[in-house]
Design a protein around this motif. Structure first.
Motif, mmCIF file in Angstrom:
data_model
loop_
_atom_site.group_PDB
_atom_site.id
_atom_site.type_symbol
_atom_site.label_atom_id
_atom_site.label_comp_id
_atom_site.label_asym_id
_atom_site.label_seq_id
_atom_site.Cartn_x
_atom_site.Cartn_y
_atom_site.Cartn_z
ATOM 1 N N LEU A 54 0.821 -1.210 0.000
ATOM 2 C CA LEU A 54 0.000 0.000 0.000
ATOM 3 C C LEU A 54 0.856 1.262 0.000
ATOM 4 O O LEU A 54 0.376 2.327 -0.396
ATOM 5 C CB LEU A 54 -0.957 0.007 1.194
ATOM 6 C CG LEU A 54 -1.998 -1.108 1.210
ATOM 7 C CD1 LEU A 54 -2.931 -0.939 2.394
ATOM 8 C CD2 LEU A 54 -2.768 -1.173 -0.089
ATOM 9 N N ASP A 55 2.099 1.142 0.433
ATOM 10 C CA ASP A 55 3.010 2.288 0.441
ATOM 11 C C ASP A 55 3.951 2.296 -0.764
ATOM 12 O O ASP A 55 4.805 3.167 -0.871
ATOM 13 C CB ASP A 55 3.828 2.289 1.736
ATOM 14 C CG ASP A 55 2.942 2.448 2.964
ATOM 15 O OD1 ASP A 55 1.958 3.204 2.887
ATOM 16 O OD2 ASP A 55 3.231 1.800 3.984
ATOM 17 N N ASN A 68 -5.942 2.673 -3.438
ATOM 18 C CA ASN A 68 -6.544 3.823 -2.745
ATOM 19 C C ASN A 68 -7.670 3.395 -1.810
ATOM 20 O O ASN A 68 -7.810 3.931 -0.713
ATOM 21 C CB ASN A 68 -7.025 4.873 -3.748
ATOM 22 C CG ASN A 68 -5.894 5.688 -4.303
ATOM 23 O OD1 ASN A 68 -4.939 6.009 -3.598
ATOM 24 N ND2 ASN A 68 -5.979 6.034 -5.579
ATOM 25 N N ARG A 71 -5.994 1.908 1.208
ATOM 26 C CA ARG A 71 -5.373 2.974 2.009
ATOM 27 C C ARG A 71 -6.415 3.693 2.850
ATOM 28 O O ARG A 71 -6.164 4.014 4.015
ATOM 29 C CB ARG A 71 -4.675 3.989 1.099
ATOM 30 C CG ARG A 71 -3.344 3.527 0.550
ATOM 31 C CD ARG A 71 -2.765 4.594 -0.352
ATOM 32 N NE ARG A 71 -1.434 4.248 -0.823
ATOM 33 C CZ ARG A 71 -0.736 5.002 -1.666
ATOM 34 N NH1 ARG A 71 -1.236 6.140 -2.130
ATOM 35 N NH2 ARG A 71 0.464 4.623 -2.044
ATOM 36 N N GLU A 75 -6.398 3.853 6.904
ATOM 37 C CA GLU A 75 -6.399 5.126 7.641
ATOM 38 C C GLU A 75 -7.591 5.230 8.584
ATOM 39 O O GLU A 75 -7.471 5.739 9.699
ATOM 40 C CB GLU A 75 -6.364 6.310 6.672
ATOM 41 C CG GLU A 75 -5.052 6.443 5.935
ATOM 42 C CD GLU A 75 -3.846 6.482 6.881
ATOM 43 O OE1 GLU A 75 -3.887 7.226 7.876
ATOM 44 O OE2 GLU A 75 -2.877 5.746 6.610
#
Length: 81
Positions: A54-55, A68, A71, A75
Motif C-alpha cells: 500500500l506504500d 486507494n 489505504r 487510515e
C-alpha cells in the motif's frame, strides 16, 4: 524492456496479492483459505506484504482503485485507535 522499466513493475506475487484483494469473499475464512491455497502464504505474512504494498508507488500505478480503497480503510482503522 530495459532494466529500469523492469524494476518499475510489480512482481508476480505482488500482482497476485492485489488481484486477491479485488475479489469478494463469501463466508468466514474464505479469504484466508484463498491466501493459503492460491498464494501459499500464511495470512499473517500476506497482510504484512499487503501493508507494505500500500506504500509502494508501483502498486498505486498498477492498481490505483484497489490501493486507494485499501489505504482509506487502513487510515480509518488507524483513526479509530
Amino acid at each position: 524492456m530495459d532494466e529500469e522499466t523492469d524494476r518499475a513493475r510489480l512482481g508476480r506475487r505482488e500482482q497476485d496479492i492485489l488481484a486477491l484483494e479485488r475479489r469478494g469473499f463469501s463466508g468466514p475464512g474464505a479469504k484466508e483459505r484463498a491466501i493459503r491455497e492460491e498464494l501459499g502464504l500464511a495470512p499473517v505474512r500476506y497482510y504484512q506484504l499487503l501493508n507494505a504494498l500500500l506504500d509502494d508507488p508501483r502498486a498505486l500505478a498498477h492498481d490505483p482503485v484497489t490501493v486507494n480503497r485499501l489505504r482509506r480503510i487502513r487510515e480509518a482503522r488507524r483513526a479509530e485507535r
